[in-house]
Design a protein around this motif. Sequence first.
Motif, PDB file in Angstrom:
ATOM      1  N   SER A  18      -9.603 -10.355   0.488  1.00 55.66           N
ATOM      2  CA  SER A  18     -10.971 -10.432  -0.003  1.00 55.66           C
ATOM      3  C   SER A  18     -11.175  -9.259  -0.939  1.00 55.66           C
ATOM      4  O   SER A  18     -10.275  -8.440  -1.147  1.00 55.66           O
ATOM      5  CB  SER A  18     -11.974 -10.363   1.159  1.00 55.66           C
ATOM      6  OG  SER A  18     -12.034  -9.044   1.666  1.00 55.66           O
ATOM      7  N   CYS A  19     -12.354  -9.172  -1.527  1.00 60.56           N
ATOM      8  CA  CYS A  19     -12.652  -8.035  -2.388  1.00 60.56           C
ATOM      9  C   CYS A  19     -13.379  -6.933  -1.632  1.00 60.56           C
ATOM     10  O   CYS A  19     -13.994  -6.053  -2.246  1.00 60.56           O
ATOM     11  CB  CYS A  19     -13.462  -8.487  -3.599  1.00 60.56           C
ATOM     12  SG  CYS A  19     -12.476  -9.450  -4.787  1.00 60.56           S
ATOM     13  N   LEU A  35      -8.526  -4.023  -0.863  1.00 62.30           N
ATOM     14  CA  LEU A  35      -8.103  -3.889  -2.253  1.00 62.30           C
ATOM     15  C   LEU A  35      -6.720  -3.262  -2.360  1.00 62.30           C
ATOM     16  O   LEU A  35      -6.431  -2.268  -1.699  1.00 62.30           O
ATOM     17  CB  LEU A  35      -9.115  -3.039  -3.034  1.00 62.30           C
ATOM     18  CG  LEU A  35     -10.538  -3.588  -3.132  1.00 62.30           C
ATOM     19  CD1 LEU A  35     -11.436  -2.595  -3.850  1.00 62.30           C
ATOM     20  CD2 LEU A  35     -10.551  -4.936  -3.846  1.00 62.30           C
ATOM     21  N   PRO A  36      -5.845  -3.821  -3.217  1.00 63.49           N
ATOM     22  CA  PRO A  36      -4.518  -3.245  -3.429  1.00 63.49           C
ATOM     23  C   PRO A  36      -4.604  -2.067  -4.397  1.00 63.49           C
ATOM     24  O   PRO A  36      -4.716  -2.245  -5.612  1.00 63.49           O
ATOM     25  CB  PRO A  36      -3.726  -4.418  -4.031  1.00 63.49           C
ATOM     26  CG  PRO A  36      -4.759  -5.235  -4.730  1.00 63.49           C
ATOM     27  CD  PRO A  36      -6.043  -5.085  -3.969  1.00 63.49           C
ATOM     28  N   LEU A  37      -4.545  -0.870  -3.874  1.00 61.16           N
ATOM     29  CA  LEU A  37      -4.768   0.334  -4.665  1.00 61.16           C
ATOM     30  C   LEU A  37      -3.527   1.217  -4.707  1.00 61.16           C
ATOM     31  O   LEU A  37      -2.685   1.164  -3.810  1.00 61.16           O
ATOM     32  CB  LEU A  37      -5.930   1.146  -4.077  1.00 61.16           C
ATOM     33  CG  LEU A  37      -7.276   0.409  -3.935  1.00 61.16           C
ATOM     34  CD1 LEU A  37      -8.255   1.265  -3.150  1.00 61.16           C
ATOM     35  CD2 LEU A  37      -7.843   0.065  -5.314  1.00 61.16           C
ATOM     36  N   ILE A  38      -3.433   2.046  -5.740  1.00 63.12           N
ATOM     37  CA  ILE A  38      -2.363   3.040  -5.824  1.00 63.12           C
ATOM     38  C   ILE A  38      -2.443   3.999  -4.656  1.00 63.12           C
ATOM     39  O   ILE A  38      -1.434   4.346  -4.038  1.00 63.12           O
ATOM     40  CB  ILE A  38      -2.466   3.813  -7.155  1.00 63.12           C
ATOM     41  CG1 ILE A  38      -2.201   2.897  -8.341  1.00 63.12           C
ATOM     42  CG2 ILE A  38      -1.495   5.002  -7.179  1.00 63.12           C
ATOM     43  CD1 ILE A  38      -0.795   2.366  -8.419  1.00 63.12           C
ATOM     44  N   LYS A  39      -3.655   4.429  -4.329  1.00 61.25           N
ATOM     45  CA  LYS A  39      -3.899   5.350  -3.229  1.00 61.25           C
ATOM     46  C   LYS A  39      -5.029   4.799  -2.380  1.00 61.25           C
ATOM     47  O   LYS A  39      -6.157   4.674  -2.853  1.00 61.25           O
ATOM     48  CB  LYS A  39      -4.270   6.740  -3.768  1.00 61.25           C
ATOM     49  CG  LYS A  39      -4.508   7.779  -2.693  1.00 61.25           C
ATOM     50  CD  LYS A  39      -4.891   9.119  -3.306  1.00 61.25           C
ATOM     51  CE  LYS A  39      -5.185  10.156  -2.220  1.00 61.25           C
ATOM     52  NZ  LYS A  39      -5.608  11.466  -2.819  1.00 61.25           N
ATOM     53  N   PRO A  40      -4.761   4.418  -1.125  1.00 62.23           N
ATOM     54  CA  PRO A  40      -5.789   3.822  -0.280  1.00 62.23           C
ATOM     55  C   PRO A  40      -7.051   4.689  -0.210  1.00 62.23           C
ATOM     56  O   PRO A  40      -6.980   5.910  -0.084  1.00 62.23           O
ATOM     57  CB  PRO A  40      -5.113   3.738   1.088  1.00 62.23           C
ATOM     58  CG  PRO A  40      -3.651   3.661   0.766  1.00 62.23           C
ATOM     59  CD  PRO A  40      -3.459   4.531  -0.434  1.00 62.23           C
ATOM     60  N   GLY A  41      -8.208   4.033  -0.351  1.00 63.96           N
ATOM     61  CA  GLY A  41      -9.479   4.739  -0.257  1.00 63.96           C
ATOM     62  C   GLY A  41      -9.923   5.409  -1.538  1.00 63.96           C
ATOM     63  O   GLY A  41     -11.025   5.968  -1.602  1.00 63.96           O
TER      64      GLY A  41
END
Length: 279
Positions: A30-31, A36-42
């Motif tokens: 989901s969004c 979200l697929p991030l370089i750095k979580p959070g």
Amino acid sequence: MLPFLVVAAACAPQDSSPSASDSNSGSPASCAKADLPLIKPGTLTIGTDSPAYDPWFSNNDPTNGKGYESAVAYAVADQLGFSRDEVTWVKVPFNSSYKPGAKNFDFDINQISITPARAKVVDFSDGYYAAAQAVIALKGSKASEATSLADLKDLKLGAQTGTTSLTAIRDVIQPSQDPAVFEDTNAAKQALLNHQVDAILADLPTAFYISAVEIPNSTIVGQFQPETGQQEEFGMLFQKGSGLVPCVNEALATLKSDGTLADLEKKWLSDVVNVPTLQ
């Protein structure tokens, strides 16, 4: 100096970084922020070049939320659930942004035009600004009297390397002499002041800032659409296959529908109505 977090090897695609590649691939469940697929979580990591020019940014500082692209970036971040202190900026040279390979940012925002060639190796969001190319010349010069693209053909023109402005010179104007190619807009402006070129090209809001603030003795000769007249748009740039794209598009759709993008454009970018169109 620009208060960026400059990561190692920011000037080149990071093909050797599997963590960056893996974290950015695949669509999220989901969004929701946690999905979200991030370089750095959070943390939402956003790239742009340095210097970061007005009116897209203000005081060469993307972190202050001032200037159109900084304001849009933070508005998208807010839609995705990120507070200001959860956004990190990294320096990404313009020409490196659209090269293939893994990226050290979640998205890059830097007046990057959406083109078919670039879209083969990177992904783009939906457009957040409809751009036009503009021709800037010194007042009283031969270039300042041009009323058509044909009038520019025998002039010495210049633009920043890797930009659609340079492509527009070569493919649309097709001048009789090779254009001057500059590392950045500052070098192009200096060449115009030194009479090394007759005119330079940039996107229209940048041209407004140049003529109104940086080179008061200059004028905007006119504007035109490159690539056979099709509307040029700026998009946020992502690593190819990034699962973040649909979520950013969802955020942009909300910002368009609620009037935020229009309000930010009105606040930060100049009115283009009275600039003549060069055919």
